[in-house]
Design a protein around this motif. Sequence first.
Motif, PDB file in Angstrom:
ATOM      1  N   GLU A 206       0.143  59.786  54.277  1.00 14.69           N
ATOM      2  CA  GLU A 206      -0.529  61.081  54.185  1.00 14.69           C
ATOM      3  C   GLU A 206      -2.016  60.906  54.467  1.00 14.69           C
ATOM      4  O   GLU A 206      -2.664  59.987  53.950  1.00 14.69           O
ATOM      5  CB  GLU A 206      -0.335  61.661  52.779  1.00 14.69           C
ATOM      6  CG  GLU A 206      -1.068  62.966  52.552  1.00 14.69           C
ATOM      7  CD  GLU A 206      -0.996  63.416  51.098  1.00 14.69           C
ATOM      8  OE1 GLU A 206      -1.554  64.481  50.787  1.00 14.69           O
ATOM      9  OE2 GLU A 206      -0.386  62.685  50.283  1.00 14.69           O
ATOM     10  N   ASN A 207      -2.574  61.766  55.296  1.00  8.25           N
ATOM     11  CA  ASN A 207      -4.006  61.748  55.564  1.00  8.25           C
ATOM     12  C   ASN A 207      -4.736  62.463  54.433  1.00  8.25           C
ATOM     13  O   ASN A 207      -4.490  63.646  54.168  1.00  8.25           O
ATOM     14  CB  ASN A 207      -4.315  62.412  56.905  1.00  8.25           C
ATOM     15  CG  ASN A 207      -3.908  61.533  58.067  1.00  8.25           C
ATOM     16  OD1 ASN A 207      -4.260  60.360  58.111  1.00  8.25           O
ATOM     17  ND2 ASN A 207      -3.152  62.091  59.002  1.00  8.25           N
ATOM     18  N   ILE A 208      -5.625  61.737  53.763  1.00 12.47           N
ATOM     19  CA  ILE A 208      -6.300  62.236  52.571  1.00 12.47           C
ATOM     20  C   ILE A 208      -7.540  63.029  52.968  1.00 12.47           C
ATOM     21  O   ILE A 208      -8.282  62.632  53.868  1.00 12.47           O
ATOM     22  CB  ILE A 208      -6.689  61.073  51.649  1.00 12.47           C
ATOM     23  CG1 ILE A 208      -5.449  60.213  51.333  1.00 12.47           C
ATOM     24  CG2 ILE A 208      -7.339  61.584  50.367  1.00 12.47           C
ATOM     25  CD1 ILE A 208      -4.314  60.960  50.690  1.00 12.47           C
ATOM     26  N   SER A 209      -7.758  64.127  52.302  1.00 15.51           N
ATOM     27  CA  SER A 209      -8.943  64.940  52.574  1.00 15.51           C
ATOM     28  C   SER A 209     -10.216  64.112  52.394  1.00 15.51           C
ATOM     29  O   SER A 209     -10.369  63.383  51.402  1.00 15.51           O
ATOM     30  CB  SER A 209      -8.967  66.152  51.633  1.00 15.51           C
ATOM     31  OG  SER A 209     -10.140  66.914  51.835  1.00 15.51           O
ATOM     32  N   MET A 210     -11.101  64.190  53.362  1.00 14.70           N
ATOM     33  CA  MET A 210     -12.366  63.443  53.386  1.00 14.70           C
ATOM     34  C   MET A 210     -12.127  61.935  53.426  1.00 14.70           C
ATOM     35  O   MET A 210     -13.020  61.140  53.101  1.00 14.70           O
ATOM     36  CB  MET A 210     -13.246  63.804  52.181  1.00 14.70           C
ATOM     37  CG  MET A 210     -13.548  65.304  52.072  1.00 14.70           C
ATOM     38  SD  MET A 210     -14.393  65.954  53.552  1.00 14.70           S
ATOM     39  CE  MET A 210     -16.023  65.298  53.318  1.00 14.70           C
ATOM     40  N   GLY A 211     -10.931  61.557  53.841  1.00 17.10           N
ATOM     41  CA  GLY A 211     -10.602  60.126  53.877  1.00 17.10           C
ATOM     42  C   GLY A 211     -11.401  59.332  54.886  1.00 17.10           C
ATOM     43  O   GLY A 211     -11.487  58.105  54.781  1.00 17.10           O
ATOM     44  N   HIS A 212     -12.012  60.022  55.862  1.00 18.78           N
ATOM     45  CA  HIS A 212     -12.796  59.292  56.857  1.00 18.78           C
ATOM     46  C   HIS A 212     -14.043  58.657  56.253  1.00 18.78           C
ATOM     47  O   HIS A 212     -14.708  57.837  56.892  1.00 18.78           O
ATOM     48  CB  HIS A 212     -13.184  60.212  58.023  1.00 18.78           C
ATOM     49  CG  HIS A 212     -14.076  61.352  57.642  1.00 18.78           C
ATOM     50  ND1 HIS A 212     -13.599  62.503  57.039  1.00 18.78           N
ATOM     51  CD2 HIS A 212     -15.413  61.510  57.784  1.00 18.78           C
ATOM     52  CE1 HIS A 212     -14.614  63.328  56.831  1.00 18.78           C
ATOM     53  NE2 HIS A 212     -15.732  62.753  57.269  1.00 18.78           N
ATOM     54  N   TYR A 213     -14.373  59.032  55.003  1.00 21.14           N
ATOM     55  CA  TYR A 213     -15.482  58.386  54.305  1.00 21.14           C
ATOM     56  C   TYR A 213     -15.087  57.053  53.668  1.00 21.14           C
ATOM     57  O   TYR A 213     -15.945  56.248  53.324  1.00 21.14           O
ATOM     58  CB  TYR A 213     -16.017  59.302  53.198  1.00 21.14           C
ATOM     59  CG  TYR A 213     -16.977  60.356  53.667  1.00 21.14           C
ATOM     60  CD1 TYR A 213     -18.335  60.082  53.828  1.00 21.14           C
ATOM     61  CD2 TYR A 213     -16.536  61.646  53.936  1.00 21.14           C
ATOM     62  CE1 TYR A 213     -19.220  61.055  54.246  1.00 21.14           C
ATOM     63  CE2 TYR A 213     -17.396  62.635  54.363  1.00 21.14           C
ATOM     64  CZ  TYR A 213     -18.743  62.336  54.514  1.00 21.14           C
ATOM     65  OH  TYR A 213     -19.615  63.305  54.935  1.00 21.14           O
ATOM     66  N   HIS A 214     -13.797  56.846  53.488  1.00 25.07           N
ATOM     67  CA  HIS A 214     -13.357  55.743  52.641  1.00 25.07           C
ATOM     68  C   HIS A 214     -13.800  54.373  53.151  1.00 25.07           C
ATOM     69  O   HIS A 214     -14.249  53.521  52.379  1.00 25.07           O
ATOM     70  CB  HIS A 214     -11.833  55.783  52.483  1.00 25.07           C
ATOM     71  CG  HIS A 214     -11.352  56.914  51.643  1.00 25.07           C
ATOM     72  ND1 HIS A 214     -10.010  57.157  51.417  1.00 25.07           N
ATOM     73  CD2 HIS A 214     -12.020  57.889  50.970  1.00 25.07           C
ATOM     74  CE1 HIS A 214      -9.878  58.220  50.648  1.00 25.07           C
ATOM     75  NE2 HIS A 214     -11.077  58.684  50.368  1.00 25.07           N
ATOM     76  N   HIS A 215     -13.652  54.135  54.464  1.00 27.12           N
ATOM     77  CA  HIS A 215     -13.986  52.795  54.954  1.00 27.12           C
ATOM     78  C   HIS A 215     -15.486  52.538  54.926  1.00 27.12           C
ATOM     79  O   HIS A 215     -15.924  51.416  54.624  1.00 27.12           O
ATOM     80  CB  HIS A 215     -13.390  52.555  56.345  1.00 27.12           C
ATOM     81  CG  HIS A 215     -14.061  53.277  57.463  1.00 27.12           C
ATOM     82  ND1 HIS A 215     -13.909  54.632  57.658  1.00 27.12           N
ATOM     83  CD2 HIS A 215     -14.875  52.828  58.457  1.00 27.12           C
ATOM     84  CE1 HIS A 215     -14.602  54.992  58.726  1.00 27.12           C
ATOM     85  NE2 HIS A 215     -15.194  53.918  59.227  1.00 27.12           N
ATOM     86  N   ILE A 216     -16.301  53.579  55.201  1.00 31.54           N
ATOM     87  CA  ILE A 216     -17.744  53.333  55.169  1.00 31.54           C
ATOM     88  C   ILE A 216     -18.274  53.301  53.735  1.00 31.54           C
ATOM     89  O   ILE A 216     -19.261  52.621  53.446  1.00 31.54           O
ATOM     90  CB  ILE A 216     -18.510  54.346  56.047  1.00 31.54           C
ATOM     91  CG1 ILE A 216     -18.084  55.773  55.761  1.00 31.54           C
ATOM     92  CG2 ILE A 216     -18.307  54.015  57.526  1.00 31.54           C
ATOM     93  CD1 ILE A 216     -18.833  56.811  56.610  1.00 31.54           C
TER      94      ILE A 216
END
Length: 360
Positions: A206-216
């Motif tokens: 599942e793609n998590i909301s605001m997940g694009h922040y997780h790696h940075i």
Amino acid sequence: MFTLPDYIFPDFTAALFKNAPSVRTMPAPLDGVVPENFYATTIYPEYFKIHDTWQLMSESRMDCVVVITDDLPQAIEFRNVKKGDSVVVGRQESAENGVYVDHFAFAKKQNKGDNFSFRTSNSRETAYSRDYDRLYELLEFERENGYILWVLGPAVTFDQDSRNAMSHLVNSGYVDALFAGNALATHDLESHFFNTALGQDIYSKENISMGHYHHIETINRARNCGSFENLIEKYKIEDGIISACIKNKIPMVLAGSIRDDGPLPSVYANAYDAQDALRVHTKKATTVICLATQLHTIATGNMTPSYQVVDGVVRPVYFYSVDISEFVVNKLKDRGSLSSKAIITNVQDFMVNLQRNLPE
């Protein structure tokens, strides 16, 4: 039970070798520059006749020049050659120039079958059951007798089970060194903090909301701590590949790229520094397993010889390229790493198979 194949040395009493001249050298004219007609190394066992004695180069690497130091042949990268080094010249490989390449060192003749037959190379249609069984036997042997280098793409961390499987192999002693990029470590640590990789849940996908922040966010935490060791201690990280490597003192070479975020602490920003660090391990590696990373696989393959000399015994290096793309595994062969074994499969399935079938 796995056993190493015997290596049969060339018969240096034969006239071909006895009548051959000693190897010729010329001084390097400048740092990083070699004489014209220099000899370049291959992946195979190479012998050099020095003072009438044939000597095997014990630590090889393809596409290097050979420098004679203290009457010993050494494979040296062009950039590391120093002015005045004694560089081997001449491009014959069958003893005519004091150089002999043993191209068929570990080749075995096929005992049965016809010259013409189908399905002689691995593809997506290949059955790999026997290949897996042989790999299990090899890794059990190498855990006690060899040096196992793993080359990992980030896909290994994109699945909960494969990430756990790789961590398990580290803890069980099947990993002696690890080579990867910034992404593998980033997403492994991201999985600890957020249970995601690039913002996608590593189990449910599942793609998590605001997940694009997780790696940075993960990179920022690591950089704030200054090292993996400090990060693991501060956040009490008990799971994952990086944590397992740190706790088991497994050396990691993380090579950066032009597209990296951050990067994490310990990532090599300079490609040649990363190459030097990796060669420390390819000089010792007896088995190399590359998973879903085309460029790192080719880089490692080009740095790894087809043999090692361990306690005076010449033995083969086993090299596995595992990828779901036939193009990737064939690309490695195209680049000269002819000793590689291809397994074309999903790397997550590959990792789970290893964990389930290797003993603790």
